[in-house]
Scaffold this motif. Structure first.
Motif: not given
Lengths: 297, 387
Positions: A171-173, A177-180, A184-187
């Motif tokens: 899910r992190a990957m 892919a959608l929006d780096p 990163s803001l979401m942790g």
């Protein structure tokens, strides 16, 4: 006819394994990692070195030993991929796309000729080889070893797909892919996830390298070049960035080559395969299963 | 915006110009001085990188061996010989760059050339500099088709090899033959010439000409095409890396007929790649190799002593090319290109591995010296000398 299909599927499963790494990396950081084919070469040589260190292997033990070598090689090439990303690509993450692309080409040459300096220009031959007697299935001639190799390839691909669609890691990957930046803001630790993506992609290429070495026997320092191009083609046909699409693209490219050779003769095989690439790029640049990119205003 | 990168390039360009100028100046000086007693330079273009990189050392080592032997006897006309090598990477662009490098270094005779496709574009470069070329390995007919005065081949040509292949397969009573080539100048030349000979009425017939892509691993699609024609002979005219794989995959697919190889595949590596079982009993058309020559044991021993490895494909031709160059320079009384060419044309009965040498008006060997080898017990051995 069934022989052509089988030939195509067998070659196609190699293409698919290598293409997956291309596709994953592109999906996440939009980088065409041209050094990816050379990780396949690195895998073949790593497997060769490990087999050499293990020493003599009896024919009956060939398969289990090769499977162990496969796992060890996947670890090694995975780490090599992580190192490649850390050294060559991460410092350029914010740089223009073209710089990254050129770095990738440079990394490819560095790996090729580094291996030549380390192992020499002479082709090497695997000490343990999967020959085997052939059996007839529905008019096609295939060997048990081919079946095992295709089985391993399919298992790796299914495993990867599960990892990406069902786990937190996956899910992190997909989030990156959608929006780096938002991820990163979401942790999400973007650097760590990118490293792991490189690990997975390179490990798959390394696995394909060992399998090719064990089946075909001959390895050399330039063996990754052509398969890198083919894997790129497969990824584009299937939809670069899309995992099931890439697998499909690999198999399809294998079949295209097999039938292209049969219909038009060997000299037209690559014309046929790369012609299809051009067709896809003009008619459907997102590939078979690639998602439509909606223009953001 | 645009001006910045351009400006930053200018110092580089200037530097390049300066160094180029320096190089010329230095070489100019070199050219003047050694007229009398400096070393005679022999240039050798060989693959040192790329897919055929394995061949390079076999040729340059053998050339060095010949040079050391000649120098130990006092050199030629009182001058020592010296070898200058350059990489052609078996590729036309690299070969042109390498040839230009050798010409600027001031070589007197060229004794290199392995890949025909890479050697072809270097002919005019050496020609313009009036440098005679003794080509040890490259043997496409195209090299001599232009009838260039300074080009000499000491390997059998494509048409001589095709004739040997045709003779052997007819002798063996072959009925249907599949020719397989890799679309390079050398390989295609032999395949098409063999096809033309086979197509003549009577004897064997060529049922298919199959083309493969070099540097691949999987040739199953080609193998399926070949098997569909049910041939009793398959003639592979390309190099050993693909050859090993194709032979192995043919045998794995259940092909039971005979296989014949061109000289580019005659290498111990071929047997290693194909595997002993698949390679056993495979025939090859080949000029003399150290292994099949009588009285070559001493030569093999001294090569091994010097370099620690066995000589390989084209070691003996490279060795002969150097000896021949020395002979011609000696006869010409100097390194003037035109005189050396005349001396080469006049040579009659010079002893070489391939037999006494006399060039045809085309500057090829009067006798190709092709023979048939067979893989026996993991080694290439003489099967039939086709005499």
């Amino acid at each position: 006819m069934t022989q052509l299909v089988w030939n195509g599927l067998f070659v196609g499963s190699f293409y698919a394994l290598v293409a997956l790494g291309y596709s994953m990396v592109y999906g996440i950081i939009k980088l065409l990692n041209f050094a990816h084919g050379d990780l396949y070469m690195l895998g073949a040589f790593a497997g060769f070195a490990i087999l050499g260190a293990v020493g003599g292997v009896s024919a009956s033990m060939a398969l289990p030993v090769l499977l162990m070598v496969l796992v060890a090689t996947m670890l090694l090439t995975g780490l090599a991929g992580v190192a490649l990303e850390r050294i060559a690509y991460r410092p350029l993450r914010g740089a223009p796309r073209l710089s990254l692309l050129i770095t990738a080409v440079g990394a490819s040459f560095a790996l090729e000729y580094g291996m030549r300096a380390a192992a020499g220009a002479d082709p090497r031959v695997y000490p343990v080889r999967l020959g085997g007697t052939s059996l007839e299935v529905l008019g096609a001639r295939l060997t048990l070893q081919q079946l095992v190799l295709v089985g391993v390839a399919v298992a790796l691909m299914v495993g990867l797909n599960t990892l990406i669609t069902r786990t937190r890691e996956g899910r992190a990957m997909r989030a990156i892919a959608l929006d780096p930046r938002t991820s990163s803001l979401m942790g999400v630790d973007v650097n760590a996830v990118i490293s792991r993506t490189f690990f997975l992609g390179s490990a798959l290429a390394g696995a394909a390298g060992v399998m090719a070495g064990a089946y075909y026997g001959k390895i050399d320092f330039l063996m990754g070049f052509l398969i890198g191009l083919k894997a790129f083609t497969a990824a584009v046909i299937g939809g670069i960035g899309n995992i099931p699409g890439t697998m499909l693209g690999g198999l399809l490219l294998g079949l295209l080559e097999s039938f292209g050779t049969f219909w038009l003769g060997g000299e037209w095989r690559d014309v046929f395969a790369f012609g299809v690439l051009i067709l896809f790029l003009t008619v459907r640049p997102t590939g078979l299963l690639g998602e439509r990119v909606t223009e953001r205003v | 915006m645009r001006a910045i990168p351009l400006k930053s390039l200018t110092p580089l360009v200037l530097l390049g110009l300066l160094t180029a100028g320096c190089g010329q100046g230095l070489l100019g000086g070199d050219d003047q001085a050694p007229k009398g007693n400096g070393p005679i330079l022999l240039g050798m273009l060989i693959p040192q990188s790329g897919s055929e990189a394995a061949i390079g050392p076999y040729m340059s080592n053998a050339a060095q061996l010949a040079i050391d032997e000649i120098n130990a006897k006092g050199g030629v006309l009182g001058r020592k010989l010296e070898l200058k090598t350059a990489d052609d990477a078996c590729d036309a662009q690299s070969a042109v760059a390498g040839a230009n490098k050798l010409v600027t270094e001031g070589v007197n005779v060229s004794v290199g050339g392995y890949c025909s496709g890479a050697t072809l574009p270097t002919l005019p470069i050496f020609g313009k500099a009036n440098i005679p070329m003794i080509i040890p390995a490259a043997n496409s007919q195209e090299l001599v088709d232009q009838k260039l005065k300074h080009v000499f081949l000491i390997n059998g040509t494509g048409s001589q090899q095709a004739a040997a292949a045709d003779k052997w397969m007819t002798k063996e009573g072959a009925k249907s033959v599949v020719l397989v080539h890799d679309n390079t100048s050398y390989s295609k030349d032999i395949a098409l010439r063999t096809k033309a000979l086979l197509d003549a009425p009577g004897g064997a017939d060529a049922v298919l000409v199959e083309t493969v892509t070099p540097k691949e691993s999987d040739y199953s699609a080609n193998v399926t095409n070949i098997l569909a024609k049910k041939p009793d002979y398959v003639y592979w005219t390309g190099y050993f890396q693909e050859g090993g794989l194709i032979v192995r995959q043919l045998r794995q697919a259940g092909y039971k007929g005979h296989i014949l190889l061109g000289d580019g595949s005659v290498s111990p590596k071929f047997i290693e790649i194909a595997g002993n079982d698949a390679a056993e009993g495979v025939y090859a058309t080949m000029t003399q190799t150290p292994d099949t020559l009588e009285g070559a044991e001493n030569w093999i021993a001294s090569y091994k002593k010097k370099f620690g490895t066995d000589p390989g494909p084209y070691s003996n031709q490279a060795y002969d090319a150097v000896r021949l160059a020395a002979e011609a320079i000696g006869k010409a009384g100097g390194t003037d290109g035109t005189k050396v060419v005349a001396a080469l044309e006049g040579i009659d009965g010079f002893p070489m591995f391939s037999g006494p040498l006399k060039f045809t008006p085309e500057h090829t060997l009067s006798n190709g010296g092709f023979q048939i080898l067979v893989v026996k017990g993991g080694k290439f051995a003489l099967q039939d000398s086709l005499k």
